[in-house]
Design a protein around this motif. Structure first.
Motif, PDB file in Angstrom:
ATOM      1  N   TYR A  71       0.840  -1.192   0.000  1.00  0.00           N
ATOM      2  CA  TYR A  71       0.000   0.000   0.000  1.00  0.00           C
ATOM      3  C   TYR A  71       0.876   1.244   0.000  1.00  0.00           C
ATOM      4  O   TYR A  71       1.856   1.317   0.748  1.00  0.00           O
ATOM      5  N   ASP A  72       0.505   2.258  -0.795  1.00  0.00           N
ATOM      6  CA  ASP A  72       1.234   3.522  -0.794  1.00  0.00           C
ATOM      7  C   ASP A  72       0.769   4.375   0.385  1.00  0.00           C
ATOM      8  O   ASP A  72      -0.147   3.976   1.123  1.00  0.00           O
ATOM      9  N   PRO A  73       1.369   5.553   0.608  1.00  0.00           N
ATOM     10  CA  PRO A  73       0.991   6.388   1.750  1.00  0.00           C
ATOM     11  C   PRO A  73      -0.489   6.801   1.753  1.00  0.00           C
ATOM     12  O   PRO A  73      -1.053   7.099   2.802  1.00  0.00           O
ATOM     13  N   SER A  74      -1.135   6.799   0.595  1.00  0.00           N
ATOM     14  CA  SER A  74      -2.561   7.156   0.514  1.00  0.00           C
ATOM     15  C   SER A  74      -3.474   5.967   0.782  1.00  0.00           C
ATOM     16  O   SER A  74      -4.694   6.116   0.825  1.00  0.00           O
ATOM     17  N   ASN A  76      -3.601   3.286  -1.249  1.00  0.00           N
ATOM     18  CA  ASN A  76      -3.883   2.602  -2.515  1.00  0.00           C
ATOM     19  C   ASN A  76      -2.953   1.409  -2.685  1.00  0.00           C
ATOM     20  O   ASN A  76      -1.792   1.458  -2.291  1.00  0.00           O
ATOM     21  N   VAL A  78      -0.380  -0.689  -4.514  1.00  0.00           N
ATOM     22  CA  VAL A  78       0.640  -0.452  -5.526  1.00  0.00           C
ATOM     23  C   VAL A  78       1.034  -1.761  -6.201  1.00  0.00           C
ATOM     24  O   VAL A  78       1.199  -1.822  -7.413  1.00  0.00           O
ATOM     25  N   PRO A  97      10.265   0.829  -8.041  1.00  0.00           N
ATOM     26  CA  PRO A  97       9.402   2.014  -7.996  1.00  0.00           C
ATOM     27  C   PRO A  97       8.337   1.996  -9.093  1.00  0.00           C
ATOM     28  O   PRO A  97       8.578   1.526 -10.195  1.00  0.00           O
ATOM     29  N   THR A  98       7.171   2.500  -8.731  1.00  0.00           N
ATOM     30  CA  THR A  98       6.151   2.710  -9.745  1.00  0.00           C
ATOM     31  C   THR A  98       6.612   3.884 -10.595  1.00  0.00           C
ATOM     32  O   THR A  98       7.367   4.738 -10.136  1.00  0.00           O
ATOM     33  N   PHE A 102       8.630   6.296  -6.607  1.00  0.00           N
ATOM     34  CA  PHE A 102       7.765   6.215  -5.438  1.00  0.00           C
ATOM     35  C   PHE A 102       7.447   7.625  -4.942  1.00  0.00           C
ATOM     36  O   PHE A 102       8.279   8.525  -5.036  1.00  0.00           O
ATOM     37  N   ASP A 103       6.272   7.800  -4.369  1.00  0.00           N
ATOM     38  CA  ASP A 103       5.946   9.048  -3.686  1.00  0.00           C
ATOM     39  C   ASP A 103       6.548   8.987  -2.286  1.00  0.00           C
ATOM     40  O   ASP A 103       6.686   7.908  -1.711  1.00  0.00           O
ATOM     41  N   TYR A 107       5.063   3.316   3.396  1.00  0.00           N
ATOM     42  CA  TYR A 107       4.400   2.247   2.667  1.00  0.00           C
ATOM     43  C   TYR A 107       4.191   1.064   3.607  1.00  0.00           C
ATOM     44  O   TYR A 107       4.981   0.850   4.528  1.00  0.00           O
ATOM     45  N   THR A 125       9.797   3.415   4.481  1.00  0.00           N
ATOM     46  CA  THR A 125       9.577   4.833   4.207  1.00  0.00           C
ATOM     47  C   THR A 125      10.346   5.239   2.960  1.00  0.00           C
ATOM     48  O   THR A 125      11.494   4.834   2.775  1.00  0.00           O
TER      49      THR A 125
END
Length: 178
Positions: A71-74, A76, A78, A97-98, A102-103, A107, A125
């Motif tokens: 899961y990403d920080p939001s 969602n 990944v 990385p996507t 990565f944002d 994660y 992180t």
């Protein structure tokens, strides 16, 4: 004690003995299986990759893969790969990385398996403050030759010895044929 007059006691004693032996010899089947996750780094740069390693311990069916969800920080999803388990109960997955990167943020990696009731989580992180790659521009590099001095000397002596032996054998062959 069981007597000849009471066969029910014999059956009861035999049943208790059978259950006790079965429970002792197959105790590992009642043990709880669990997944452990790890990685070399907990903080990576936006374009870095992260190797997730894991072990599953306990009585499981190894042909059922580990389901990883990243899961990403939001929050969602990944990645959602199924990862095979080797014969030792170990598995690994390389997270890349996507696109384009990565944002920044934390994660979550969640691991589960069909035979297990509980899921395991680990966090990493992504930070833009981490320098990309392993090398700084100011680092000195040292070139290590493929062949060292001693190895080259041994190679030269070997080649000369082969040539000398071959020449000697040719001379002996010519002199014996006269």
């Amino acid at each position: 004690m069981a007597t000849k007059n009471n066969p029910g006691q014999k059956i009861l004693c035999f049943s208790i003995l059978f259950i006790a032996v079965f429970a002792v010899t197959n105790f590992h089947t009642f043990a709880f299986a669990e997944i452990s996750l790890s990685s070399y780094d907990s903080i990576i740069g936006p374009t870095d990759r992260l190797l997730i390693m894991g072990t599953i311990e306990g009585d499981i069916q190894s042909f059922n893969p580990i389901k990883l969800v990243v899961y990403d920080p939001s929050g969602n999803i990944v990645y959602q790969p199924n990862v095979a388990i080797d014969g030792d109960g170990k598995f690994k997955y390389l997270i890349t990385p996507t696109l384009p990167s990565f944002d920044d943020g934390q994660y979550v990696v969640e691991a589960s398996q069909e035979d297990l009731k509980e899921k395991t989580q680990m966090y990493f992180t992504v930070s833009s403050d981490i320098s990309d790659g392993l090398f700084d521009e100011d680092m000195e590099t040292e070139i290590i030759p493929e062949f060292g001095t001693i190895t080259m000397m041994i190679l030269v002596v070997s080649i000369i010895s082969i040539l000398a032996i071959t020449t000697k054998n040719k001379m002996m062959f010519k002199s014996s044929s006269i």
